[in-house]
Design a protein around this motif. Structure first.
Motif, mmCIF file in Angstrom:
data_model
loop_
_atom_site.group_PDB
_atom_site.id
_atom_site.type_symbol
_atom_site.label_atom_id
_atom_site.label_comp_id
_atom_site.label_asym_id
_atom_site.label_seq_id
_atom_site.Cartn_x
_atom_site.Cartn_y
_atom_site.Cartn_z
ATOM 1 N N GLY A 72 0.798 -1.180 -0.064
ATOM 2 C CA GLY A 72 -0.072 -0.056 0.023
ATOM 3 C C GLY A 72 0.718 1.202 0.059
ATOM 4 N N VAL A 226 -5.461 -3.791 0.911
ATOM 5 C CA VAL A 226 -4.762 -3.062 -0.292
ATOM 6 C C VAL A 226 -5.956 -3.050 -1.419
ATOM 7 C CG1 VAL A 226 -2.971 -3.167 -1.973
ATOM 8 C CG2 VAL A 226 -2.687 -3.977 0.447
ATOM 9 N N ARG A 230 -4.777 -0.337 -6.342
ATOM 10 C CA ARG A 230 -3.296 -0.119 -5.789
ATOM 11 C C ARG A 230 -2.500 -1.303 -6.215
ATOM 12 N NH1 ARG A 230 -0.167 3.905 -4.937
ATOM 13 N NH2 ARG A 230 1.430 3.871 -3.364
#
Length: 305
Positions: A72, A226, A230
């Motif tokens: 992330g 996440v 992403r």
């Protein structure tokens, strides 16, 4: 063998699936070395199968810049260079040999070319100007600023495109003092394969990663917070794996499309290495199908005693 005054950084590079890690570990054992990863994704924790960390190969050889950030987060080239220089200086201070190993061209350049990167601050005025631009317009602006755009993920995500434009447009203050770049004397070894054999190795490794649970790893990352968008940023395996897990690809298309994309990526890596050579980086190429360890020993015999 011990480091000599003519070389204080051994670098092992090559395209994906070329066997870089195995060669780097073998040489690090012989040369009292510690490995510094030059991989843009292995810096992230819990992203093991998709990034091909192969930590079992290291044994007792120390390694750096692997598992240093949380999924992330973003690892810019500036961040990598700062972490690389810190690791390089710490390893050297222990009288060990830094062994840089990887295939991310931008990271290799940041370590080998001797330029100190500047941390680029956000530019609110520029961001306001870009806010109403379409994704197509933003991509055109970035390609105008950086015609030889290596990192294609900067064109796939709007926020990354804006940040890339911000970096490419940055004009540092002439009075801004730069720290000097350490005196690095690299010896660069590259692994080269016949194209057909490299394609076979890439395909075989992809099958192995899928069998080892790569899709489960991707699902766990998403479940852990996440976002799919992403995960797209973290490379081909995570992008195509995410499409499959969202039901946008079937299993056969996942394998075929991802396999083809990785082959194309390997070609781009080789193009980048050729550009490094044009820019003055001497790469001693080793035949991956032969005995690269023996070939490396011959090359380094004049640098280490």
């Amino acid at each position: 063998m011990k480091p000599s005054s003519s070389c204080n950084l051994l670098t092992i590079l090559g395209p994906t699936a070329s066997g870089k890690t195995r060669l780097a570990v073998s040489l690090a054992r012989e040369l009292s070395g510690e490995i510094i990863s030059a991989d843009s994704r292995q810096v992230f924790r819990r992203m093991d199968i998709g990034t091909g960390k192969d930590l079992h190969e290291y044994g007792a050889v120390p390694y750096h810049l692997i598992d240093v950030l949380e999924p992330g987060q973003e690892c810019s080239v500036f961040t990598f260079q700062r972490l690389f220089l810190q690791a390089f200086q710490e390893i050297s201070a222990r009288s060990q040999l830094p062994v840089l190993c990887g295939g991310t061209g931008l990271y290799l350049d940041a370590a080998l070319r001797g330029y100190r990167m500047v941390e680029v601050p956000e530019n609110p005025r520029l961001r306001t100007e870009l806010a109403n631009k379409s994704d197509t317009e933003l991509a055109a602006i970035l390609l105008h600023l950086v015609p030889d755009q290596h990192n294609r993920t900067d064109l796939a995500d709007r926020n990354r495109t804006i940040r890339a434009i911000e970096i490419a447009s940055y004009q540092p203050d002439e009075q801004e003092e730069q720290e000097p770049f350490p005196a690095i004397q690299p010896l660069v070894l590259g692994i080269r394969w016949d194209r057909a054999e490299l394609r076979r190795r890439i395909t075989q490794r992809l099958r192995q990663r899928l069998e080892a649970g790569m899709l489960d790893e991707i699902q766990q990352l998403h479940t852990g917070g996440v976002a799919w968008e992403r995960l797209d940023y973290y490379g081909l395996e995570y992008r195509y794996g995410g499409l499959f897990l969202r039901g946008e690809l079937n299993r056969n298309d996942l394998f075929q499309k991802l396999n083809a994309a990785i082959h194309d990526f390997a070609k781009r890596q080789e193009t980048w290495f050729r550009r490094m050579e044009r820019n003055g980086v001497t790469i001693h190429w080793l035949d991956g199908a032969g005995d690269p360890v023996a070939g490396a020993r011959k090359v380094i015999s004049g640098y280490f005693a």
